[in-house]
Design a protein around this motif. Structure first.
Motif, PDB file in Angstrom:
ATOM      1  N   GLY A 137       9.603  -3.317  -8.271  1.00 11.74           N
ATOM      2  CA  GLY A 137       8.009  -3.845  -8.216  1.00 11.74           C
ATOM      3  C   GLY A 137       7.982  -2.516  -6.691  1.00 11.74           C
ATOM      4  N   TYR A 138       7.778  -3.491  -5.874  1.00 14.69           N
ATOM      5  CA  TYR A 138       7.595  -2.738  -4.270  1.00 14.69           C
ATOM      6  C   TYR A 138       8.620  -2.189  -3.483  1.00 14.69           C
ATOM      7  N   GLY A 139       8.991  -1.232  -4.078  1.00 13.56           N
ATOM      8  CA  GLY A 139       9.714  -0.863  -3.560  1.00 13.56           C
ATOM      9  C   GLY A 139      10.969  -1.479  -3.063  1.00 13.56           C
ATOM     10  N   HIS A 140      11.565  -2.238  -3.993  1.00 15.83           N
ATOM     11  CA  HIS A 140      13.307  -2.857  -4.056  1.00 15.83           C
ATOM     12  C   HIS A 140      13.980  -2.696  -4.936  1.00 15.83           C
ATOM     13  N   ASN A 141      15.455  -1.583  -3.605  1.00 13.63           N
ATOM     14  CA  ASN A 141      16.153  -1.215  -4.246  1.00 13.63           C
ATOM     15  C   ASN A 141      16.913  -2.059  -5.342  1.00 13.63           C
ATOM     16  N   LEU A 142      17.778  -1.839  -6.420  1.00  8.46           N
ATOM     17  CA  LEU A 142      18.020  -2.458  -7.051  1.00  8.46           C
ATOM     18  C   LEU A 142      19.053  -2.411  -7.088  1.00  8.46           C
ATOM     19  N   GLU A 143      19.905  -1.351  -6.595  1.00  3.07           N
ATOM     20  CA  GLU A 143      21.736  -1.370  -5.847  1.00  3.07           C
ATOM     21  C   GLU A 143      21.920  -2.047  -5.422  1.00  3.07           C
ATOM     22  N   HIS A 144      21.125  -3.027  -4.025  1.00  3.98           N
ATOM     23  CA  HIS A 144      21.551  -4.145  -3.197  1.00  3.98           C
ATOM     24  C   HIS A 144      21.450  -5.101  -4.173  1.00  3.98           C
TER      25      HIS A 144
ATOM     26  N   LYS B  95       0.946  -1.590  -0.364  1.00  3.90           N
ATOM     27  CA  LYS B  95      -0.461  -0.033   0.138  1.00  3.90           C
ATOM     28  C   LYS B  95       0.905   1.089  -0.027  1.00  3.90           C
ATOM     29  N   SER B  96       1.391   1.180   0.723  1.00  2.00           N
ATOM     30  CA  SER B  96       2.605   2.742   0.976  1.00  2.00           C
ATOM     31  C   SER B  96       3.639   2.836  -0.571  1.00  2.00           C
ATOM     32  N   GLU B  97       3.712   1.637  -1.136  1.00  2.63           N
ATOM     33  CA  GLU B  97       4.947   1.475  -1.939  1.00  2.63           C
ATOM     34  C   GLU B  97       4.508   1.731  -3.359  1.00  2.63           C
ATOM     35  N   GLY B  98       2.742   0.945  -3.418  1.00  3.44           N
ATOM     36  CA  GLY B  98       2.616   1.209  -5.084  1.00  3.44           C
ATOM     37  C   GLY B  98       3.535   0.359  -5.420  1.00  3.44           C
ATOM     38  N   LEU B  99       3.529  -0.420  -6.635  1.00  2.74           N
ATOM     39  CA  LEU B  99       4.129  -1.507  -7.308  1.00  2.74           C
ATOM     40  C   LEU B  99       4.631  -1.074  -8.820  1.00  2.74           C
ATOM     41  N   SER B 100       6.189  -1.158  -8.813  1.00  5.63           N
ATOM     42  CA  SER B 100       5.892  -0.633 -10.716  1.00  5.63           C
ATOM     43  C   SER B 100       6.833  -1.909 -10.985  1.00  5.63           C
ATOM     44  N   TYR B 101       6.037  -1.720 -12.390  1.00  2.00           N
ATOM     45  CA  TYR B 101       7.261  -3.408 -13.063  1.00  2.00           C
ATOM     46  C   TYR B 101       8.337  -2.624 -14.149  1.00  2.00           C
ATOM     47  N   LEU B 102       8.376  -1.182 -14.166  1.00  2.00           N
ATOM     48  CA  LEU B 102       9.361  -0.698 -14.696  1.00  2.00           C
ATOM     49  C   LEU B 102      10.249  -0.401 -13.703  1.00  2.00           C
ATOM     50  N   PRO B 103      11.881  -0.296 -13.533  1.00  2.00           N
ATOM     51  CA  PRO B 103      12.342   0.325 -13.121  1.00  2.00           C
ATOM     52  C   PRO B 103      12.596   2.238 -13.017  1.00  2.00           C
TER      53      PRO B 103
END
Length: 137
Positions: free
Chosen positions: A31-38, A12-20
């Motif tokens: 995705g749901y706020g996944h930091n790709l730098e990790h 709910k807080s992050e929302g979903l993004s299929y694209l970076p």
């Protein structure tokens, strides 16, 4: 910890993004706020690979009505090439695909190697062309 409750709140807080995208703090996120730098876990990488292979296989099946006549190895070659460069670029291999459709796997293998793609991927193209020619792994 109640995973589902926490996940629901984060969704709910992050929302979903299929694209970076760049988050407000400038980090590449998906995705749901996944930091790709990790980075991602091996499990996530394997899941993505499985999904990408399934997508490529479906695209090959949809693009070429003659795919069922191929050996498993020859079908794999088309899936691998689709995975690597996309179905639209694979469809640009008109001479190769015509040869595959006609069962002329020698010509198909030669056409694969006589391409810019073969120069770019090197050993991969050599291995796949041998598979196309022989029809086996």
């Amino acid at each position: 910890m109640d995973y589902e409750r926490v996940a629901a709140r984060i969704r709910k807080s992050e929302g979903l993004s299929y694209l970076p995208y760049k988050c407000p703090s400038g980090h590449l996120t998906i995705g749901y706020g996944h930091n790709l730098e990790h980075g991602i876990s091996i499990e996530a990488a394997e899941l993505l690979l499985r999904q990408d292979i399934e997508i490529a296989a479906k695209q090959v099946k949809n693009a070429f009505i003659w795919w069922p006549k191929l050996t498993e190895a020859r079908f794999y070659v088309l899936v691998d090439m689709t995975f690597n460069m996309g179905i639209s670029r694979l469809c640009g291999f008109k001479k190769m695909l015509t040869a595959v459709e006609q069962g002329d796997y020698q010509t198909a293998a030669k056409e694969m190697l006589a391409s810019k793609w073969a120069v770019q991927v090197g050993r991969r193209a050599v291995e796949l062309s041998k598979m196309m020619q022989k029809g086996e792994w």
